[in-house]
Design a protein around this motif. Structure first.
Motif, PDB file in Angstrom:
ATOM      1  N   TRP A   1     -28.326 118.373 106.744  1.00  0.00           N
ATOM      2  CA  TRP A   1     -27.736 117.990 108.026  1.00  0.00           C
ATOM      3  C   TRP A   1     -27.579 119.193 108.958  1.00  0.00           C
ATOM      4  CZ3 TRP A   1     -23.046 114.362 106.470  1.00  0.00           C
ATOM      5  CH2 TRP A   1     -23.539 113.297 105.694  1.00  0.00           C
ATOM      6  N   ASN A   2     -27.528 120.404 108.393  1.00  0.00           N
ATOM      7  CA  ASN A   2     -27.394 121.636 109.206  1.00  0.00           C
ATOM      8  C   ASN A   2     -26.181 121.559 110.140  1.00  0.00           C
ATOM      9  OD1 ASN A   2     -29.770 122.876 108.144  1.00  0.00           O
ATOM     10  ND2 ASN A   2     -31.014 121.617 109.509  1.00  0.00           N
ATOM     11  N   ILE A   3     -25.032 121.353 109.543  1.00  0.00           N
ATOM     12  CA  ILE A   3     -23.824 121.111 110.333  1.00  0.00           C
ATOM     13  C   ILE A   3     -23.473 122.279 111.249  1.00  0.00           C
ATOM     14  CG2 ILE A   3     -22.273 121.931 108.510  1.00  0.00           C
ATOM     15  CD1 ILE A   3     -20.321 119.721 109.398  1.00  0.00           C
ATOM     16  N   ARG A   4     -23.776 123.503 110.840  1.00  0.00           N
ATOM     17  CA  ARG A   4     -23.472 124.660 111.690  1.00  0.00           C
ATOM     18  C   ARG A   4     -24.251 124.601 113.001  1.00  0.00           C
ATOM     19  NH1 ARG A   4     -21.462 129.180 108.430  1.00  0.00           N
ATOM     20  NH2 ARG A   4     -21.327 128.552 106.248  1.00  0.00           N
ATOM     21  N   ASP A   5     -25.534 124.274 112.907  1.00  0.00           N
ATOM     22  CA  ASP A   5     -26.354 124.195 114.115  1.00  0.00           C
ATOM     23  C   ASP A   5     -25.924 123.038 115.006  1.00  0.00           C
ATOM     24  OD1 ASP A   5     -27.867 126.376 113.344  1.00  0.00           O
ATOM     25  OD2 ASP A   5     -29.388 125.164 112.335  1.00  0.00           O
ATOM     26  N   LEU A   6     -25.572 121.926 114.399  1.00  0.00           N
ATOM     27  CA  LEU A   6     -25.118 120.775 115.185  1.00  0.00           C
ATOM     28  C   LEU A   6     -23.880 121.138 115.995  1.00  0.00           C
ATOM     29  CD1 LEU A   6     -25.444 117.901 112.537  1.00  0.00           C
ATOM     30  CD2 LEU A   6     -27.109 118.575 114.272  1.00  0.00           C
ATOM     31  N   ALA A   7     -22.943 121.818 115.361  1.00  0.00           N
ATOM     32  CA  ALA A   7     -21.714 122.212 116.051  1.00  0.00           C
ATOM     33  C   ALA A   7     -21.992 123.209 117.162  1.00  0.00           C
ATOM     34  CB  ALA A   7     -20.733 122.797 115.041  1.00  0.00           C
ATOM     35  N   ARG A   8     -22.910 124.148 116.925  1.00  0.00           N
ATOM     36  CA  ARG A   8     -23.220 125.173 117.924  1.00  0.00           C
ATOM     37  C   ARG A   8     -23.765 124.553 119.208  1.00  0.00           C
ATOM     38  NH1 ARG A   8     -26.675 128.046 115.072  1.00  0.00           N
ATOM     39  NH2 ARG A   8     -25.000 129.228 114.102  1.00  0.00           N
ATOM     40  N   HIS A   9     -24.577 123.530 119.070  1.00  0.00           N
ATOM     41  CA  HIS A   9     -25.156 122.883 120.248  1.00  0.00           C
ATOM     42  C   HIS A   9     -24.100 122.163 121.084  1.00  0.00           C
ATOM     43  CE1 HIS A   9     -29.164 123.985 119.216  1.00  0.00           C
ATOM     44  NE2 HIS A   9     -29.221 123.241 118.121  1.00  0.00           N
ATOM     45  N   VAL A  10     -22.979 121.845 120.480  1.00  0.00           N
ATOM     46  CA  VAL A  10     -21.920 121.117 121.174  1.00  0.00           C
ATOM     47  C   VAL A  10     -20.881 122.063 121.779  1.00  0.00           C
ATOM     48  CG1 VAL A  10     -20.092 119.385 120.805  1.00  0.00           C
ATOM     49  CG2 VAL A  10     -22.279 119.120 119.681  1.00  0.00           C
ATOM     50  N   GLY A  11     -20.939 123.343 121.420  1.00  0.00           N
ATOM     51  CA  GLY A  11     -19.966 124.300 121.932  1.00  0.00           C
ATOM     52  C   GLY A  11     -18.909 124.689 120.927  1.00  0.00           C
ATOM     53  N   LEU A  12     -19.251 124.568 119.640  1.00  0.00           N
ATOM     54  CA  LEU A  12     -18.338 124.954 118.572  1.00  0.00           C
ATOM     55  C   LEU A  12     -18.997 126.006 117.690  1.00  0.00           C
ATOM     56  CD1 LEU A  12     -17.214 121.362 117.506  1.00  0.00           C
ATOM     57  CD2 LEU A  12     -15.732 123.047 118.599  1.00  0.00           C
ATOM     58  N   ARG A  13     -18.208 126.694 116.919  1.00  0.00           N
ATOM     59  CA  ARG A  13     -18.715 127.634 115.940  1.00  0.00           C
ATOM     60  C   ARG A  13     -17.832 127.557 114.704  1.00  0.00           C
ATOM     61  NH1 ARG A  13     -16.217 131.933 114.740  1.00  0.00           N
ATOM     62  NH2 ARG A  13     -18.123 132.976 114.104  1.00  0.00           N
ATOM     63  N   VAL A  14     -18.398 127.946 113.564  1.00  0.00           N
ATOM     64  CA  VAL A  14     -17.640 127.953 112.317  1.00  0.00           C
ATOM     65  C   VAL A  14     -16.744 129.191 112.290  1.00  0.00           C
ATOM     66  CG1 VAL A  14     -17.748 127.946 109.816  1.00  0.00           C
ATOM     67  CG2 VAL A  14     -19.475 126.711 111.121  1.00  0.00           C
ATOM     68  N   GLY A  15     -15.454 128.986 112.283  1.00  0.00           N
ATOM     69  CA  GLY A  15     -14.524 130.102 112.154  1.00  0.00           C
ATOM     70  C   GLY A  15     -14.435 130.579 110.723  1.00  0.00           C
ATOM     71  N   ARG A  16     -14.401 129.636 109.800  1.00  0.00           N
ATOM     72  CA  ARG A  16     -14.394 129.960 108.376  1.00  0.00           C
ATOM     73  C   ARG A  16     -14.793 128.719 107.597  1.00  0.00           C
ATOM     74  NH1 ARG A  16      -9.059 128.822 109.633  1.00  0.00           N
ATOM     75  NH2 ARG A  16      -7.794 127.733 108.061  1.00  0.00           N
TER      76      ARG A  16
ATOM     77  N   VAL B   1      -6.035 121.181 121.562  1.00  0.00           N
ATOM     78  CA  VAL B   1      -5.256 122.182 122.285  1.00  0.00           C
ATOM     79  C   VAL B   1      -6.103 123.450 122.370  1.00  0.00           C
ATOM     80  CG1 VAL B   1      -3.068 121.191 121.483  1.00  0.00           C
ATOM     81  CG2 VAL B   1      -4.165 123.016 120.157  1.00  0.00           C
ATOM     82  N   PRO B   2      -5.728 124.427 123.211  1.00  0.00           N
ATOM     83  CA  PRO B   2      -6.599 125.610 123.392  1.00  0.00           C
ATOM     84  C   PRO B   2      -7.020 126.305 122.102  1.00  0.00           C
ATOM     85  CG  PRO B   2      -4.902 125.582 125.067  1.00  0.00           C
ATOM     86  CD  PRO B   2      -4.587 124.443 124.132  1.00  0.00           C
ATOM     87  N   ASP B   3      -6.144 126.394 121.121  1.00  0.00           N
ATOM     88  CA  ASP B   3      -6.508 127.062 119.868  1.00  0.00           C
ATOM     89  C   ASP B   3      -6.692 126.058 118.730  1.00  0.00           C
ATOM     90  OD1 ASP B   3      -3.863 126.360 119.803  1.00  0.00           O
ATOM     91  OD2 ASP B   3      -3.227 128.077 118.603  1.00  0.00           O
ATOM     92  N   GLY B   4      -6.973 124.801 119.074  1.00  0.00           N
ATOM     93  CA  GLY B   4      -7.144 123.771 118.058  1.00  0.00           C
ATOM     94  C   GLY B   4      -8.471 123.906 117.319  1.00  0.00           C
ATOM     95  N   THR B   5      -8.573 123.226 116.197  1.00  0.00           N
ATOM     96  CA  THR B   5      -9.785 123.288 115.378  1.00  0.00           C
ATOM     97  C   THR B   5     -10.197 121.889 114.944  1.00  0.00           C
ATOM     98  OG1 THR B   5      -8.487 123.637 113.348  1.00  0.00           O
ATOM     99  CG2 THR B   5      -9.300 125.592 114.482  1.00  0.00           C
ATOM    100  N   ILE B   6     -11.497 121.758 114.675  1.00  0.00           N
ATOM    101  CA  ILE B   6     -12.065 120.546 114.094  1.00  0.00           C
ATOM    102  C   ILE B   6     -12.453 120.875 112.659  1.00  0.00           C
ATOM    103  CG2 ILE B   6     -13.960 118.878 114.210  1.00  0.00           C
ATOM    104  CD1 ILE B   6     -14.018 119.342 117.244  1.00  0.00           C
TER     105      ILE B   6
ATOM    106  N   VAL C   1     -14.234 124.889 109.191  1.00  0.00           N
ATOM    107  CA  VAL C   1     -13.236 124.896 110.252  1.00  0.00           C
ATOM    108  C   VAL C   1     -13.927 125.379 111.532  1.00  0.00           C
ATOM    109  CG1 VAL C   1     -11.010 125.787 111.017  1.00  0.00           C
ATOM    110  CG2 VAL C   1     -11.410 125.341 108.589  1.00  0.00           C
ATOM    111  N   PHE C   2     -14.060 124.489 112.491  1.00  0.00           N
ATOM    112  CA  PHE C   2     -14.784 124.783 113.727  1.00  0.00           C
ATOM    113  C   PHE C   2     -13.813 125.147 114.844  1.00  0.00           C
ATOM    114  CE2 PHE C   2     -17.524 121.919 111.323  1.00  0.00           C
ATOM    115  CZ  PHE C   2     -18.741 122.573 111.378  1.00  0.00           C
ATOM    116  N   GLU C   3     -14.181 126.190 115.585  1.00  0.00           N
ATOM    117  CA  GLU C   3     -13.414 126.656 116.730  1.00  0.00           C
ATOM    118  C   GLU C   3     -14.220 126.441 118.005  1.00  0.00           C
ATOM    119  OE1 GLU C   3     -13.154 130.757 115.859  1.00  0.00           O
ATOM    120  OE2 GLU C   3     -11.622 130.537 114.298  1.00  0.00           O
ATOM    121  N   LYS C   4     -13.523 126.431 119.118  1.00  0.00           N
ATOM    122  CA  LYS C   4     -14.214 126.392 120.396  1.00  0.00           C
ATOM    123  C   LYS C   4     -14.972 127.695 120.603  1.00  0.00           C
ATOM    124  CE  LYS C   4     -10.777 123.488 122.714  1.00  0.00           C
ATOM    125  NZ  LYS C   4      -9.800 123.414 123.847  1.00  0.00           N
ATOM    126  N   ALA C   5     -16.200 127.605 121.036  1.00  0.00           N
ATOM    127  CA  ALA C   5     -17.006 128.795 121.318  1.00  0.00           C
ATOM    128  C   ALA C   5     -16.900 129.119 122.797  1.00  0.00           C
ATOM    129  CB  ALA C   5     -18.456 128.567 120.926  1.00  0.00           C
TER     130      ALA C   5
END
Length: 279
Positions: free
Chosen positions: A196-211, A178-183, A249-253
């Motif tokens: 694994w550098n999970i933060r960088d992996l998520a950033r390349h997909v269009g996500l960012r770590v919210g917390r 959903v628009p404000d959903g999280t992974i 907790v990943f959010e949409k960037a």
């Protein structure tokens, strides 16, 4: 009579003035030092030893659980956190699940009795292949302790395989939110997981770590960590739930380094900064 009183009155005034002039002077009181200011109490920099663990779920959330293993985590969410809109999935078939995790039968029975949904043979990288998942939109998509299993003993290859798993999972899960959903992803701390550098992996997909915050297995009574390969006899009492782990907790960037609040407003954040908590 009146003159005598007046004379005596003048005499007394003169006598008093002479007496005051020659009377011994009182010593000056010793000057007292000013009182010392009361020191201000120092703020403690120590973290509370027993802070309340963070739970990234609300009872009303629609939650999709990926790679559930023996379904003990799903059962804990239902029983102890009131999450009653759960779809729990596992990679194995129902038959394979029973062979690898005999303890899963009790958890499955509890989830079925409460009307929760369970799906077998779900590939985390191909979520759009299951119509039961694709047709819904989810508040939380959760993958606890993702791992490809023992494909190789070569550390570099193992790191690469798990990075590929995470990237493919992020890409598959992102359109389902959903628009404000999280992974939400939880990993063990330390190597090889930090590689694994999970933060960088998520950033390349269009996500960012919210917390991010320390994962506390104790916050989920009944939960037991299930190995990817299944139960292993003679493992010396290994308990994965006791190992240090961290939840992200990943959010949409949004474009331009912005993220969207639940009320639709945008805010700008540094893409490399997130709220880390050790609670």
């Amino acid at each position: 009579m009146g003159k005598h009183k007046l004379k005596n009155s003048k005499h007394r005034k003169y006598h008093d003035s002479i007496h005051a002039k020659h009377a011994p002077k009182k010593p000056f009181a010793a000057q007292q030092p000013p009182p010392k200011p009361t020191p201000r109490p120092q703020k403690s920099t120590k973290q509370p030893q027993h802070s309340r663990p963070e739970i990234p779920f609300e009872p009303h959330d629609r939650i999709l659980l990926i790679g559930e293993g023996d379904f003990s985590f799903a059962t804990s969410l239902l029983t102890h956190h009131g999450c009653a809109d759960l779809t729990a999935t596992c990679f194995d078939s129902a038959e394979e699940l029973g062979r690898k995790y005999p303890q899963a039968a009790g958890h499955i029975a509890a989830l079925e009795a409460a009307g929760m949904s369970m799906l077998y043979g779900v590939d985390a990288t191909k979520l759009d292949k299951r119509k039961e998942i694709k047709r819904e939109r989810w508040d939380r998509v959760v993958f606890n302790f993702p791992h490809v299993g023992g494909k190789t003993r070569d550390v570099n290859r193992q790191v690469r395989y798990n990075q590929e798993l995470l990237v493919a999972f992020f890409r598959a899960a992102l359109p389902l939110l959903v628009p404000d959903g999280t992974i939400i992803v939880t990993l063990f701390e330390g190597e090889p997981y930090t590689l694994w550098n999970i933060r960088d992996l998520a950033r390349h997909v269009g996500l960012r770590v919210g917390r991010s915050f320390r994962f506390s297995a104790d916050a989920y009574p009944g939960y037991k960590h299930a190995r990817t390969l299944g139960n292993i006899e003679g493992d010396g009492g290994w308990k994965g739930e006791e190992r240090p782990a961290r939840t992200y907790v990943f959010e949409k960037a949004e474009e331009g380094g912005q993220t969207r609040e639940p009320d639709g407003k945008k805010r700008r954040r540094d893409e490399d900064s997130d709220e880390d908590s050790d609670g």
